[in-house]
Design an enzyme around this catalytic site. Structure first.
Site, short mmCIF file in Angstrom:
data_model
loop_
_atom_site.label_atom_id
_atom_site.label_comp_id
_atom_site.label_asym_id
_atom_site.label_seq_id
_atom_site.Cartn_x
_atom_site.Cartn_y
_atom_site.Cartn_z
N ARG A 1 0.99 -1.23 -0.06
CA ARG A 1 0.11 0.02 0.00
C ARG A 1 0.84 1.21 0.05
O ARG A 1 0.50 2.32 -0.44
CB ARG A 1 -1.01 0.03 1.03
CG ARG A 1 -1.94 0.99 1.19
CD ARG A 1 -3.15 0.85 2.21
NE ARG A 1 -2.65 1.07 3.37
CZ ARG A 1 -3.44 0.61 4.57
NH1 ARG A 1 -4.47 0.36 4.61
NH2 ARG A 1 -2.85 0.86 5.86
N LYS B 1 -2.54 6.50 1.70
CA LYS B 1 -2.25 6.86 3.08
C LYS B 1 -1.71 8.30 2.96
O LYS B 1 -0.25 8.09 3.21
CB LYS B 1 -1.96 5.69 3.67
CG LYS B 1 -2.46 5.85 5.24
CD LYS B 1 -2.24 4.44 5.86
CE LYS B 1 -2.17 4.57 7.40
NZ LYS B 1 -3.44 5.22 7.97
N GLU C 1 -16.29 6.07 4.63
CA GLU C 1 -15.55 5.43 5.82
C GLU C 1 -15.63 6.46 6.77
O GLU C 1 -16.17 7.81 7.01
CB GLU C 1 -14.20 5.06 5.57
CG GLU C 1 -13.35 5.97 4.73
CD GLU C 1 -11.71 5.64 4.51
OE1 GLU C 1 -11.24 4.72 5.35
OE2 GLU C 1 -11.42 6.00 3.51
N1 PLP Z 1 -9.24 4.24 6.72
C1 PLP Z 1 -8.32 5.32 7.02
C2 PLP Z 1 -8.65 6.45 6.45
C3 PLP Z 1 -7.43 4.95 7.71
O1 PLP Z 1 -6.29 5.99 8.05
C4 PLP Z 1 -6.95 3.65 8.31
C5 PLP Z 1 -5.90 3.25 9.05
O2 PLP Z 1 -5.00 2.77 8.43
C6 PLP Z 1 -8.27 2.48 7.86
C7 PLP Z 1 -8.94 2.95 7.13
C8 PLP Z 1 -7.88 1.30 8.20
O3 PLP Z 1 -6.79 0.42 7.62
P1 PLP Z 1 -5.98 -0.83 8.03
O4 PLP Z 1 -6.85 -1.58 8.38
O5 PLP Z 1 -5.07 -0.90 6.97
O6 PLP Z 1 -5.05 -0.15 9.24
C1 COI Z 2 -4.07 3.24 11.72
O1 COI Z 2 -5.27 2.61 12.03
O2 COI Z 2 -3.02 2.76 11.55
C2 COI Z 2 -4.19 4.57 11.07
O3 COI Z 2 -3.18 5.04 10.71
C3 COI Z 2 -5.39 5.30 11.66
C4 COI Z 2 -4.94 6.67 12.03
C5 COI Z 2 -5.79 7.64 12.13
C6 COI Z 2 -4.46 6.55 13.65
#
Ligand code: PLP
Ligand code: COI
Length: 341
Positions: free
Chosen positions: A82, A184, A220
């Site tokens: 990612r 991200k 989201e």
């Molecule tokens: N959506 C957003 C905007 C995020 O910042 C995060 C955190 O990383 C997620 C979703 C969840 O992603 P992940 O499950 O890969 O941490």
């Molecule tokens: C995560 O879940 O790792 C994120 O980066 C979300 C952040 C808003 C703390």
């Protein structure tokens, strides 16, 4: 190895400086060898690309102590991939995926004393990130970059832990069609700060963002994807090209289908149908699975039958299975767990 004397059970989601961090520099078209260093501060030019035009991307992961005392991390290959997508979208050089994983492993190993013990409820949050560091004044990508990884022990992202939260439908948009919502990038979070402060000022824990093109579909929150449970136990998650492809959400959908035998569906989810779901949760690395008890849409309350006291039964099963896999109590699918030591 002796653990640090930290009140693991009571730490929140905050920054606590740990001993070592990984740094690699990109200059004249190539990455240097990288190293673990002690200094938590960064010195850069006043005109650095990251400071002027927010050229920065990041990842979020966790290291866990398993029941049998190993330190592991969860699907780091997906974070590495990612970050490649994020870097490309912001015209940054790619940090090779195998080096990303190696940097994470080395940083966690070097801070093993900060990995919370099994059963404490805390974990070691890992933050890989990359930014443009040389002076940039005309709007263009930097020529030099720094990739870093630091770690910090964390507790629950939402204060109540597993207590259901209340969220509001936001009047602000998080991501535009064809924009950067699917990567991200720090910029996505900068522009969400006013929205989250507004939500907090109005007494809500988080925002539910809608699609900015039609404002009819659920996207989201600022830091997590949604999962919904229908009244007949199907797991539904929004499909959209402007949300971050959460690794937690992808894992939950797999676990729901292959471990719990539930039907799963990734599709458009309309705000109008949210009232018909039985359970709702936010999922992400930081959030794990945080239950949502109530969604407020401009004064109109949608209260899920699971209530405000505890997680709904299906959300709880998903949570137990996912965290069971992460903590080594349940056999993980091939390749999901990377043992660090
Ligand atoms: N959506 C957003 C905007 C995020 O910042 C995060 C955190 O990383 C997620 C979703 C969840 O992603 P992940 O499950 O890969 O941490
Ligand atoms: C995560 O879940 O790792 C994120 O980066 C979300 C952040 C808003 C703390």
């Amino acid at each position: 190895m002796e653990k640090k004397n930290i009140d693991w059970e009571n730490i929140g989601f905050g920054y606590m400086q740990t001993d070592k961090r990984y740094v690699a520099n990109y200059k004249e078209g190539k990455w240097d060898d990288g190293a673990l260093i002690d200094d938590a501060n960064i010195t850069m030019n006043e005109c650095a690309g990251v400071l002027q035009y927010a050229q920065t991307v990041f990842e979020g992961m966790k290291a866990y102590t398993t029941e049998d005392g190993r330190i592991v991390t969860f699907r780091p290959d997906l974070n590495a991939a990612r970050m490649v997508d994020s870097a490309k979208r912001l015209e940054m050089p790619v940090f090779p995926e195998s080096r990303f994983i190696d940097a994470v492993v080395r940083t966690v190993k070097a801070n093993a004393a900060y990995v919370p013990p099994y059963g404490s409820g805390a974990t070691l949050y890992i933050r890989p990130y990359m930014f443009g560091i040389n002076p940039v004044i005309g709007v263009k990508p930097a020529d030099e970059y720094q990739f870093r990884v630091f770690t910090t022990p964390v507790g629950p992202y939402f204060k109540g832990g597993a207590k259901p939260i209340t969220i509001c439908v936001s009047d602000f948009d998080r991501a535009a069609p064809h924009g950067t919502g699917h990567i991200k990038a720090g910029l996505n979070y900068a522009m969400s700060l006013h929205a989250i402060m507004t939500a907090h000022a109005n007494g809500f824990d988080e925002n539910m963002y809608l699609d900015s093109a039609t404002r009819t579909k659920v996207e989201e929150t600022g830091g997590a994807n949604f999962i919904f449970v229908t009244k007949n136990n199907k797991i539904v998650t929004p499909h959209s090209s402007t949300i971050l492809p959460s690794i937690t959400r992808r894992s939950i959908m797999y676990v729901a289908e292959h471990y719990l035998g539930l039907e799963v569906e990734e599709r458009d989810v309309y705000l109008d149908e949210v009232k018909d779901f039985a359970e709702c949760g936010l999922c992400g690395t930081a959030a794990v699975i945080s239950p949502v008890g109530k969604v407020v849409d401009h004064g109109k309350e949608i209260c899920f039958p699971s209530g405000m006291e505890k997680m709904g039964p299906v959300t709880q099963k998903l949570y137990d299975t996912l965290t069971g896999i992460q903590m080594g109590q349940i056999q993980a699918p091939e390749g999901w767990i990377k043992v660090i030591e």
